[in-house]
Design a protein around this motif. Structure first.
Motif: not given
Lengths: 625, 360
Positions: B48-51, B55-56, B341-342, B348-349
């Motif tokens: 969610v943070g990445a999404a 968008f930002a 970001i990915l 992170d994952v």
């Protein structure tokens, strides 16, 4: 207690794996350089191909990318130069003196009322797919520009005064005009084959770069293109003026100019030009090089100092914040009188430029104008001081002060990316400082915003001039002013003067070349006296080519002119290949192959030996443990 | 990524056949014992943070490039005889005559469907231009990334283990020197020495480009490899130092730990202590760095791509900025940001799998 683990000979297996992987990668990369079939040393595509098929290739290093291969969209110099090679134009420019000569049209003449031009289209020009090139193709091309906004992007300006274009017969093209126009032999529009292009749907999106070879009738046929890598053109053996001497011309992209110069030095390319010229350092480094000729010709650009004559819209609305002092002709002339142009040529351009005078550079001899002795504003700081005094800007201490008591401080717009602007800015600061004028040099990446807003006093300005000077003269007419304040427009720096405009209209309607040239000279004289555009220098075109690849090549003007970016296809069409077995091959090409193989073998042996020794040492060390 | 940095590196402490488990960190439970639900919640939060970040980026990219004080149409047609009508027509075609809010809403709307518009200067869809240049960038920077990561980790381990030795001092000094060298300068130097040739050194590599344009089949592959040598060496030379220094400092921290002393006291071979006990625990900072760098693989290296005339995304971005070609730079900026970001999200994952203390 923390005990540091002592340094120790490292251990075999993991390192062995990494070592082997790294070694394999490194050797893999290196091996590619010694595999048969992959050229070494002077790995020029020309030589590689010559060895394969005996074909001769001229490789030109270019800095630009192709924006489009459609002549309806192409804007960049490289793309428009390629269009020149792919498609014939109605007329061409003579390499000697730029006068209009036959192209696809063999002759052209105006009607008595000056509003209809009739062109005779040659019957010996064929498209590369075998079909005849006719007046119908030319009429279709012009009509497309007139009726399709998407097709008018690059060359729409040529048809704005056209009323109707027809082709009554395959060899007759008729263009009717709204107003008389003297530039009808300077229609730089590539004529395309109707039977191919009428199938195109959206001209604004068709880049003409999917199916090769591309059908054309110019001296070369476009045979291959890879984005940002190369454009390949093969000689059109059936070209009506005669086949080019090289079998192939390749424009190869070098985004870094120093890398392009290195490629020339190595023989990987046949020709390198600067953007717009090689730097003095690059030219100097190439001058002593074997098999390299540095060619320096009169440039087509001028480098000028422009003053803000008061920004205004077409309907006379003033805007911007140009210094009012510059509205006085005496002040403008004083500024120019205090510029030592010779020093600028010697120190900034390091001799690779000619001192500026008139607006049109001397290479366009028909229109070149020089001020008379009494009119000349040669370097004369004393006279400049006198003019400033007369204009009411007297010296108070070390500053010029106006009648309102304010010091005369000016700003100049400079292009941050142009080292010449910065260097000349420093000189101006010094020279004008001595006269008591303050100067702030505003160097910006893009000067267009303050320029259009009229928020400047002075600016470094420069234009490339075409053989027909209509465009560069037109950008100083009242018609070129913006319709809205701060909006970009065709104007260069808001000049709007009735005398100049009348002369402009007169020259455009004058069909006699000599009389027209005379009017153009009058316009330059007016511009010089006004002091709005002070031409400081005409920078030379500095470029270089390999004499072991190119035996001879036509410059433009033919006597000591330039090669790249000519008006016409003369350079590449006329270039004669040097005899096979040039020095470059033997110097560093095949001869180096053995050396490289030797080096690689030695490295592999040493690495292998070193590895065995290390392994042995480690084994011993572990055994001791 | 090397085999040593896989998730197995945490589990291997239990599976170590050379001796009992080391006493050092991490002390948490292994991935199998983790609370799967908590982990999935953690992963969902990261996605969610990445999404939100994406968008930002989408929104900021629109305004960011409009801050460049320039007129794209005038820049593109600069120096050519162009009438005022042509300028107006081009502006209309590019949508530059529309109000800003209208341009913004259509940009965001189109971008959400994967359409970044048509490049002003190339008259082609932006995504087509990006997909055209992406393979070249991935090939060059991807190869360099693998090489400099492997070299950095290997040399970092080696120098730390031999801390204070001549080879440590030499390697660290060399890495710091190369790290400080401007990549374009090193590239030019390599061109002069190994492309043009100096003295006894012959010119063995091409001065630029991705291919000669004359080869096909397997010869083409070799030709591309031949063209890759110098740019890859340049990227590796200026890139490996960072990994080396991080790996070295991380391993030096581990080297004072009690669990290593214990392991050595058990009589394990020095190599085993280093390889199976010290390095896995020291890998975490290097692993983080590798993921940060992975995101930048897509963005390419503008200067190196320019010096070697590599037809990748870096060069495309430079060309886009010079106009500015707004749809092109917006699209590229979004793609670059997405890659970073990915990569960060992926790190992170994966991180909780490597270090159980994270994400609990």
């Amino acid at each position: 207690m923390v005990e540091r683990v002592p340094p120790h000979a490292a251990q075999p297996r993991s390192r062995l794996r990494i070592l082997l992987a790294s070694g394999a990668a490194a050797l893999g990369l290196a091996a590619a350089s010694v595999v048969p079939g992959v050229p070494l040393g002077a790995a020029a595509p020309q030589q590689a191909q010559a060895a394969d098929s005996g074909r001769t290739t001229l490789t030109v290093a270019v800095a630009q990318s192709v924006d489009s291969l459609s002549p309806f969209l192409a804007q960049k110099l490289l793309s428009t130069s390629v269009s020149r090679l792919m498609y014939d134009f109605l007329t061409n420019y003579d390499a000697k003196d730029n006068h209009a000569i036959p192209g696809l049209a063999t002759k052209w003449e105006p009607s008595a009322d000056k509003l209809t031009w009739t062109y005779t289209i040659r019957s010996n020009s064929k498209w590369s797919d075998g079909q005849q090139a006719t007046a119908e193709d030319a009429a279709w091309t012009f009509n497309k520009l007139m009726t399709d906004e998407g097709a008018a992007q690059a060359n729409g300006n040529f048809v704005t005064n056209f009323k109707k274009v027809t082709a009554p017969s395959p060899t007759k093209l008729v263009i009717e005009l709204k107003e008389p126009q003297a530039t009808m032999a300077a229609l730089d529009v590539p004529i395309v084959p109707k039977h191919v292009w009428e199938k195109v749907g959206d001209f604004s999106k068709f880049n003409n770069d999917t199916k090769f070879p591309i059908v054309g009738n110019g001296p070369f046929i476009l045979s291959d293109y890879k984005v940002d890598q190369y454009v390949k053109l093969t000689a059109n053996k059936d070209f009506w003026r005669g086949s080019p001497k090289f079998d192939e011309v390749v424009f190869k992209t070098y985004k870094d100019q120093d890398a392009a110069v290195a490629a020339l030095r190595k023989g990987e390319v046949s020709f390198v030009a600067g953007s717009p010229a090689l730097t003095p350092a690059q030219a100097a480094s190439l001058k002593g090089e074997k098999n390299v000729k540095v060619n320096e010709g009169p440039g087509r650009r001028f480098f000028a100092l422009a003053t803000n004559p008061g920004a205004q819209t077409k309907d006379g609305k003033k805007f911007g914040n140009g210094n009012k002092a510059l509205l006085d002709q005496k002040v403008r002339q004083a500024l120019f009188l205090s510029i030592d142009r010779k020093t600028i040529i010697d120190k900034v351009f390091q001799g690779h430029a000619v001192e500026g005078q008139g607006y049109i550079p001397p290479r366009f001899s028909a229109y070149y104008w020089q001020p008379s002795g009494s009119q000349s504003l040669a370097y004369d700081p004393a006279k400049a001081a006198q003019l400033l005094d007369q204009a009411g800007y007297r010296l108070k201490g070390d500053q010029r002060v106006g009648k309102d008591g304010k010091p005369l401080d000016l700003r100049i717009l400079c292009h941050a990316t142009d080292p010449n602007d910065k260097a000349i800015g420093k000189y101006l600061k010094e020279w004008w400082g001595k006269l008591g004028i303050g100067l702030k040099v505003d160097c910006l990446d893009d000067v267009s915003v303050p320029w259009y807003a009229g928020e400047y006093d002075l600016a470094f300005d420069g234009w490339s001039v075409n053989p027909d000077p209509d465009f560069v003269l037109g950008i100083h007419t009242c018609a070129a002013l913006p319709t809205k304040a701060k909006a970009s427009a065709s104007t260069d720096n808001f000049i709007c003067d009735k005398t100049y405009d009348d002369l402009y209209k007169k020259q455009l309607a004058e069909y006699d070349p000599a009389k027209r040239a005379d009017i153009v000279k009058q316009m330059q004289s007016w511009m010089y006296d006004s002091g709005y555009m002070n031409v400081i220098a005409y920078p030379n075109a500095v470029e270089a080519y390999r004499t072991d690849q190119i035996k001879s090549i036509t410059t433009m003007p033919e006597a000591a002119g330039n090669i790249y970016g000519q008006d016409g296809y003369w350079s590449w069409w006329s270039a004669v290949p040097a005899g096979s077995g040039g020095d470059a091959d033997s110097d560093s090409g095949s001869g180096s192959t053995g050396v490289v193989i030797g080096i690689v073998v030695v490295v592999v042996v040493l690495a292998g030996g070193g590895f065995l020794v290390m392994r042995r040492r480690r084994t011993t060390s572990d055994d001791r443990e | 990524m090397t085999a040593d940095s896989t998730p197995a590196l945490v589990r291997q402490a239990d599976a170590d056949t050379d001796g009992p488990a080391p006493a050092g960190p991490p002390a948490g439970r292994g991935p199998r014992a983790r609370n799967t639900k908590a982990y999935l919640k953690y992963v969902a939060a990261k996605i969610v943070g990445a999404a939100v970040s994406l968008f930002a980026v989408l929104v900021t990219s629109f305004f960011l490039f409009r801050l460049i004080p320039s007129d794209p149409v005038k820049q593109m047609t600069g120096g050519r005889p162009v009438s005022a009508q042509q300028l107006d027509s081009l502006r209309h075609q590019f949508g530059l005559d529309q109000p800003m809010w209208q341009q913004f809403t259509s940009y965001v709307g189109d971008a959400l469907t994967g359409d970044f518009g048509t490049s002003f200067q190339f008259h082609a869809p932006v995504m087509d231009k990006i997909t055209e240049a992406l393979p070249a960038t991935l090939l060059l920077t991807g190869t360099a990334y693998l090489l400099y990561s492997a070299l950095g980790i290997w040399l970092g381990t080696r120098t730390a283990w031999r801390n204070g030795s001549m080879s440590d001092r030499f390697n660290t000094a060399l890495a710091l020197t190369l790290y400080s060298v401007p990549s374009f300068w090193l590239g030019l130097l390599l061109i002069i020495v190994f492309s043009v040739g100096i003295g006894p050194i012959p010119g063995m590599f091409p001065t630029g480009g991705l291919e000669s344009g004359t080869e096909t089949g397997f010869a083409y592959v070799l030709d591309v490899a031949h063209h890759m040598v110098l740019p890859v060496i340049t990227l590796v030379a200026v890139g490996y130092a960072q990994t080396l220094l991080v790996m070295r400092s991380s391993l030096l921290d581990e080297m004072g730990s009690d669990y290593l002393t214990t392991a050595r006291a058990k009589g394990l071979r020095d190599d085993t202590v280093r390889r199976k006990h010290a390095v896995p625990n020291a890998m975490l900072p290097a692993f983080t760095l590798m993921f940060v760098n992975l995101g930048q693989v897509v963005a390419g290296q503008i200067l190196v791509e320019t010096v070697f005339s590599w037809p990748g995304l870096g060069g495309l971005f430079y060309q886009g900025l010079s106009v500015p070609d707004l749809p092109l730079v917006q699209g590229l900026f979004f793609v670059f940001a997405t890659a970073v970001i990915l990569a960060n999200t992926l790190a992170d994952v994966l991180y909780p799998l490597l270090d159980p203390r994270v994400g609990r």
